[in-house]
Design a protein around this motif. Structure first.
Motif, PDB file in Angstrom:
ATOM      1  N   LEU A 275       0.833  -1.207   0.000  1.00 32.33           N
ATOM      2  CA  LEU A 275       0.000   0.000   0.000  1.00 32.33           C
ATOM      3  C   LEU A 275       0.866   1.254   0.000  1.00 32.33           C
ATOM      4  O   LEU A 275       0.602   2.195  -0.744  1.00 32.33           O
ATOM      5  CB  LEU A 275      -0.937   0.014   1.215  1.00 32.33           C
ATOM      6  CG  LEU A 275      -2.146  -0.897   1.161  1.00 32.33           C
ATOM      7  CD1 LEU A 275      -2.851  -0.937   2.508  1.00 32.33           C
ATOM      8  CD2 LEU A 275      -3.096  -0.449   0.066  1.00 32.33           C
TER       9      LEU A 275
ATOM     10  N   GLU B  72      -6.377  -5.620  -6.506  1.00 27.72           N
ATOM     11  CA  GLU B  72      -4.944  -5.519  -6.784  1.00 27.72           C
ATOM     12  C   GLU B  72      -4.102  -6.334  -5.799  1.00 27.72           C
ATOM     13  O   GLU B  72      -3.135  -6.990  -6.187  1.00 27.72           O
ATOM     14  CB  GLU B  72      -4.535  -4.054  -6.727  1.00 27.72           C
ATOM     15  CG  GLU B  72      -3.133  -3.761  -7.150  1.00 27.72           C
ATOM     16  CD  GLU B  72      -2.852  -2.265  -7.140  1.00 27.72           C
ATOM     17  OE1 GLU B  72      -1.799  -1.882  -6.621  1.00 27.72           O
ATOM     18  OE2 GLU B  72      -3.701  -1.497  -7.636  1.00 27.72           O
TER      19      GLU B  72
ATOM     20  N   ILE C 101      -8.178  -4.569   3.675  1.00 24.89           N
ATOM     21  CA  ILE C 101      -7.473  -3.363   3.233  1.00 24.89           C
ATOM     22  C   ILE C 101      -7.779  -2.210   4.189  1.00 24.89           C
ATOM     23  O   ILE C 101      -6.896  -1.446   4.566  1.00 24.89           O
ATOM     24  CB  ILE C 101      -7.853  -2.995   1.783  1.00 24.89           C
ATOM     25  CG1 ILE C 101      -7.527  -4.148   0.822  1.00 24.89           C
ATOM     26  CG2 ILE C 101      -7.176  -1.701   1.349  1.00 24.89           C
ATOM     27  CD1 ILE C 101      -6.073  -4.562   0.788  1.00 24.89           C
TER      28      ILE C 101
ATOM     29  N   LEU D  21      -8.174  -1.623  -4.598  1.00 20.51           N
ATOM     30  CA  LEU D  21      -7.023  -2.110  -3.843  1.00 20.51           C
ATOM     31  C   LEU D  21      -7.183  -3.579  -3.462  1.00 20.51           C
ATOM     32  O   LEU D  21      -6.225  -4.352  -3.495  1.00 20.51           O
ATOM     33  CB  LEU D  21      -6.810  -1.259  -2.594  1.00 20.51           C
ATOM     34  CG  LEU D  21      -6.425   0.187  -2.884  1.00 20.51           C
ATOM     35  CD1 LEU D  21      -6.563   1.026  -1.623  1.00 20.51           C
ATOM     36  CD2 LEU D  21      -5.021   0.270  -3.450  1.00 20.51           C
TER      37      LEU D  21
END
Length: 90
Positions: free
Chosen positions: A29, A47, A55, A44
């Motif tokens: 991150l 990904e 996350i 995110l």
């Protein structure tokens, strides 16, 4: 002669790969947001191959250790909020 030693863990113990997965995600991150990027939790999660809740918890960890984590709220019409790390906010 060199002896090969097995480092296999018992099935009940987590492997080093899973043990450090959270750290790897947090560092990923930080790297992803170096250039001022903004992204949704959904983007995110895809990904980083984790759920959105994970996350969100990773962002909470980064905030707890002093990183300036910012986000816009999700709107009532289903538009997802954006998350980023502000390098100018100390």
């Amino acid at each position: 002669m060199t002896e090969i030693v097995s480092l296999a863990l018992s099935p009940t113990r987590r492997t080093p790969r899973t043990r450090h997965r959270g750290l790897v995600r947090c560092l990923s991150l930080l790297r992803a947001f170096q250039g001022g990027r903004r992204a949704t939790l959904q983007e995110l999660a895809v990904e980083l191959k984790a759920c959105e809740r994970t996350i969100r918890r990773d962002f909470q960890v980064l905030a707890e250790v002093g990183y300036p984590v910012c986000h816009t709220p999700e709107s009532d019409i289903g538009v997802r909020g954006l998350w980023w790390i502000d390098p100018h906010d100390h």
